[in-house]
Design an enzyme around this catalytic site. Structure first.
Site, PDB file in Angstrom:
ATOM      1  N   PRO A   1     -21.455  56.827 -11.608  1.00  0.00           N
ATOM      2  CA  PRO A   1     -20.564  56.749 -12.728  1.00  0.00           C
ATOM      3  C   PRO A   1     -20.240  55.457 -13.107  1.00  0.00           C
ATOM      4  CG  PRO A   1     -19.399  57.665 -10.643  1.00  0.00           C
ATOM      5  CD  PRO A   1     -20.711  57.793 -10.383  1.00  0.00           C
ATOM      6  N   ASN A   2     -20.003  55.045 -14.562  1.00  0.00           N
ATOM      7  CA  ASN A   2     -19.614  54.040 -14.986  1.00  0.00           C
ATOM      8  C   ASN A   2     -20.690  52.955 -15.006  1.00  0.00           C
ATOM      9  OD1 ASN A   2     -17.030  55.078 -15.934  1.00  0.00           O
ATOM     10  ND2 ASN A   2     -16.392  55.197 -13.813  1.00  0.00           N
TER      11      ASN A   2
ATOM     12  N   ARG B   1     -18.577  45.027 -19.882  1.00  0.00           N
ATOM     13  CA  ARG B   1     -17.080  44.870 -19.224  1.00  0.00           C
ATOM     14  C   ARG B   1     -16.991  44.281 -17.975  1.00  0.00           C
ATOM     15  NH1 ARG B   1     -14.698  50.534 -20.738  1.00  0.00           N
ATOM     16  NH2 ARG B   1     -16.098  50.683 -22.615  1.00  0.00           N
TER      17      ARG B   1
ATOM     18  N   TYR C   1     -19.292  42.561 -12.039  1.00  0.00           N
ATOM     19  CA  TYR C   1     -20.322  43.077 -11.784  1.00  0.00           C
ATOM     20  C   TYR C   1     -21.469  42.344 -12.700  1.00  0.00           C
ATOM     21  CZ  TYR C   1     -17.546  46.870 -10.671  1.00  0.00           C
ATOM     22  OH  TYR C   1     -16.541  47.706  -9.710  1.00  0.00           O
TER      23      TYR C   1
ATOM     24  N   ASN D   1     -26.775  53.162  -5.854  1.00  0.00           N
ATOM     25  CA  ASN D   1     -25.522  52.736  -6.211  1.00  0.00           C
ATOM     26  C   ASN D   1     -24.757  54.046  -6.572  1.00  0.00           C
ATOM     27  OD1 ASN D   1     -23.090  51.653  -6.707  1.00  0.00           O
ATOM     28  ND2 ASN D   1     -23.866  50.057  -7.928  1.00  0.00           N
TER      29      ASN D   1
ATOM     30  N   ALA E   1     -18.121  54.926  -7.713  1.00  0.00           N
ATOM     31  CA  ALA E   1     -17.002  55.269  -7.150  1.00  0.00           C
ATOM     32  C   ALA E   1     -16.955  56.567  -6.241  1.00  0.00           C
ATOM     33  CB  ALA E   1     -15.679  55.358  -8.373  1.00  0.00           C
TER      34      ALA E   1
ATOM     35  N   HIS F   1     -16.701  56.032  -2.476  1.00  0.00           N
ATOM     36  CA  HIS F   1     -15.450  56.474  -1.687  1.00  0.00           C
ATOM     37  C   HIS F   1     -14.867  57.725  -1.537  1.00  0.00           C
ATOM     38  CE1 HIS F   1     -16.565  52.288  -2.177  1.00  0.00           C
ATOM     39  NE2 HIS F   1     -16.167  52.192  -3.600  1.00  0.00           N
TER      40      HIS F   1
ATOM     41  N   ASP G   1     -23.551  65.136   2.238  1.00  0.00           N
ATOM     42  CA  ASP G   1     -24.051  66.186   2.539  1.00  0.00           C
ATOM     43  C   ASP G   1     -25.636  66.513   1.832  1.00  0.00           C
ATOM     44  OD1 ASP G   1     -22.013  66.809   4.173  1.00  0.00           O
ATOM     45  OD2 ASP G   1     -21.327  68.357   2.950  1.00  0.00           O
TER      46      ASP G   1
ATOM     47  N   GLU H   1     -28.002  52.252   0.122  1.00  0.00           N
ATOM     48  CA  GLU H   1     -27.042  52.242  -0.415  1.00  0.00           C
ATOM     49  C   GLU H   1     -26.745  50.787  -0.925  1.00  0.00           C
ATOM     50  OE1 GLU H   1     -23.703  53.436   1.911  1.00  0.00           O
ATOM     51  OE2 GLU H   1     -22.305  52.669   0.255  1.00  0.00           O
TER      52      GLU H   1
ATOM     53  N   HIS I   1     -24.433  48.143  -3.592  1.00  0.00           N
ATOM     54  CA  HIS I   1     -23.205  47.857  -4.276  1.00  0.00           C
ATOM     55  C   HIS I   1     -23.445  46.517  -5.083  1.00  0.00           C
ATOM     56  CE1 HIS I   1     -21.511  51.519  -3.148  1.00  0.00           C
ATOM     57  NE2 HIS I   1     -21.687  51.157  -1.824  1.00  0.00           N
ATOM     58  N   ILE I   2     -23.342  46.242  -6.235  1.00  0.00           N
ATOM     59  CA  ILE I   2     -23.269  45.017  -6.931  1.00  0.00           C
ATOM     60  C   ILE I   2     -22.240  43.789  -6.259  1.00  0.00           C
ATOM     61  CG2 ILE I   2     -23.033  43.673  -9.151  1.00  0.00           C
ATOM     62  CD1 ILE I   2     -24.006  46.561 -10.268  1.00  0.00           C
ATOM     63  N   SER I   3     -20.852  44.595  -5.928  1.00  0.00           N
ATOM     64  CA  SER I   3     -20.009  43.742  -5.667  1.00  0.00           C
ATOM     65  C   SER I   3     -19.641  43.819  -4.198  1.00  0.00           C
ATOM     66  CB  SER I   3     -18.589  44.117  -6.376  1.00  0.00           C
ATOM     67  OG  SER I   3     -18.123  45.400  -5.920  1.00  0.00           O
TER      68      SER I   3
ATOM     69  N   ARG J   1     -12.770  43.556  -1.621  1.00  0.00           N
ATOM     70  CA  ARG J   1     -11.838  44.531  -2.825  1.00  0.00           C
ATOM     71  C   ARG J   1     -10.965  45.347  -2.287  1.00  0.00           C
ATOM     72  NH1 ARG J   1     -15.851  46.319  -7.151  1.00  0.00           N
ATOM     73  NH2 ARG J   1     -13.841  46.301  -8.643  1.00  0.00           N
TER      74      ARG J   1
ATOM     75  N   ARG K   1     -12.112  50.900  -1.292  1.00  0.00           N
ATOM     76  CA  ARG K   1     -13.447  50.633  -1.349  1.00  0.00           C
ATOM     77  C   ARG K   1     -14.058  50.266  -0.132  1.00  0.00           C
ATOM     78  NH1 ARG K   1     -14.003  50.426  -7.128  1.00  0.00           N
ATOM     79  NH2 ARG K   1     -12.074  49.583  -8.140  1.00  0.00           N
TER      80      ARG K   1
HETATM   81  O1  CA2 Z   1     -19.887  47.082  -6.708  1.00  0.00           O
HETATM   82  C1  CA2 Z   1     -20.575  48.246  -6.842  1.00  0.00           C
HETATM   83  O2  CA2 Z   1     -21.597  48.246  -7.111  1.00  0.00           O
HETATM   84  C2  CA2 Z   1     -19.763  49.519  -7.104  1.00  0.00           C
HETATM   85  O3  CA2 Z   1     -20.349  50.570  -6.621  1.00  0.00           O
HETATM   86  C3  CA2 Z   1     -19.341  49.643  -8.599  1.00  0.00           C
HETATM   87  C4  CA2 Z   1     -18.543  50.861  -8.716  1.00  0.00           C
HETATM   88  C5  CA2 Z   1     -17.314  50.587  -7.897  1.00  0.00           C
HETATM   89  O4  CA2 Z   1     -16.489  52.061  -7.991  1.00  0.00           O
HETATM   90  C6  CA2 Z   1     -17.452  50.816  -6.190  1.00  0.00           C
HETATM   91  O5  CA2 Z   1     -16.423  50.493  -5.472  1.00  0.00           O
HETATM   92  C7  CA2 Z   1     -18.457  49.374  -6.118  1.00  0.00           C
HETATM   93  C8  CA2 Z   1     -17.883  50.850 -10.187  1.00  0.00           C
HETATM   94  C9  CA2 Z   1     -19.047  50.986 -11.334  1.00  0.00           C
HETATM   95  C10 CA2 Z   1     -18.340  50.632 -12.652  1.00  0.00           C
HETATM   96  O6  CA2 Z   1     -19.113  49.783 -13.227  1.00  0.00           O
HETATM   97  C11 CA2 Z   1     -18.580  49.140 -13.998  1.00  0.00           C
HETATM   98  C12 CA2 Z   1     -19.402  48.166 -14.894  1.00  0.00           C
HETATM   99  C13 CA2 Z   1     -19.214  47.434 -15.797  1.00  0.00           C
HETATM  100  C14 CA2 Z   1     -17.876  47.615 -16.268  1.00  0.00           C
HETATM  101  C15 CA2 Z   1     -17.198  48.684 -15.901  1.00  0.00           C
HETATM  102  C16 CA2 Z   1     -17.459  49.323 -15.063  1.00  0.00           C
END
Ligand code: CA2
Length: 149
Positions: free
Chosen positions: A10-11, A18, A23, A79, A82, A85, A92, A104, A106-108, A113, A117
């Site tokens: 998601p997202n 943004r 990210y 990836n 959210a 978490h 499963d 798995e 994750h970008i960040s 954080r 997370r």
């Molecule tokens: O660091 C990551 O890749 C995350 O999986 C990104 C998720 C976050 O909930 C995880 O804790 C860590 C959020 C993805 C949202 O991506 C966006 C990218 C640009 C602007 C807004 C959201």
């Protein structure tokens, strides 16, 4: 030709539009181009999938499990956003399909954080974990899969 599945939760469709401080500025479309080039360099094809829906991600893991067993898929770079978490269902699904290698990614750096997370439901089911390396983490994850026996 064998495939590598790149899955984003998601997202992540908002990538590059943004929150660049968290990210980066690479869009999801840019990331797809990067992954397809890396795959071609290693002799693989890419299946690139993003969904904001947990059930759609579960379905895709089931599909990947079948393709892996049929020898058509090398593994998954995932990836889960959210859902990392929160999602016992995704945990499963990965365990349930049996043996599917999931990296798995994750970008960040989720550990630098918010504390919510710091826990991942996906990690115990993953073959490997890459965090905090930006979008290059996906490239490393693909190399990890390609170099597995
Ligand atoms: O660091 C990551 O890749 C995350 O999986 C990104 C998720 C976050 O909930 C995880 O804790 C860590 C959020 C993805 C949202 O991506 C966006 C990218 C640009 C602007 C807004 C959201």
């Amino acid at each position: 030709m064998k495939k590598i599945l790149i899955m984003n939760g998601p997202n992540l469709n908002l990538l590059g539009t943004r929150e660049p401080e968290k990210y980066g500025t690479t869009t999801l479309a840019d990331l797809e181009v990067m992954c397809r080039k890396q795959a071609a360099d290693m002799g693989y094809e890419v299946d690139f999938f993003q969904s904001n829906y947990e059930g759609a991600l579960v379905d895709k893991i089931h599909e990947a499990g079948k393709a892996y067993k049929a020898g058509q898929l090398k593994g998954v770079v995932f990836n889960p956003g959210a859902y990392t978490h929160t999602s016992i269902a995704l945990h499963d699904a990965i365990v349930g399909v049996g043996g599917l290698p999931v990296i798995e990614t994750h970008i960040s750096n989720v550990h630098a954080r918010e504390s919510f997370r710091h826990h991942s439901y996906i990690s115990p089911a993953a073959a490997g974990i890459i965090v905090g390396c930006g979008v290059y983490g996906y490239i490393v994850a693909m190399q990890v899969l390609a170099n597995r026996p």
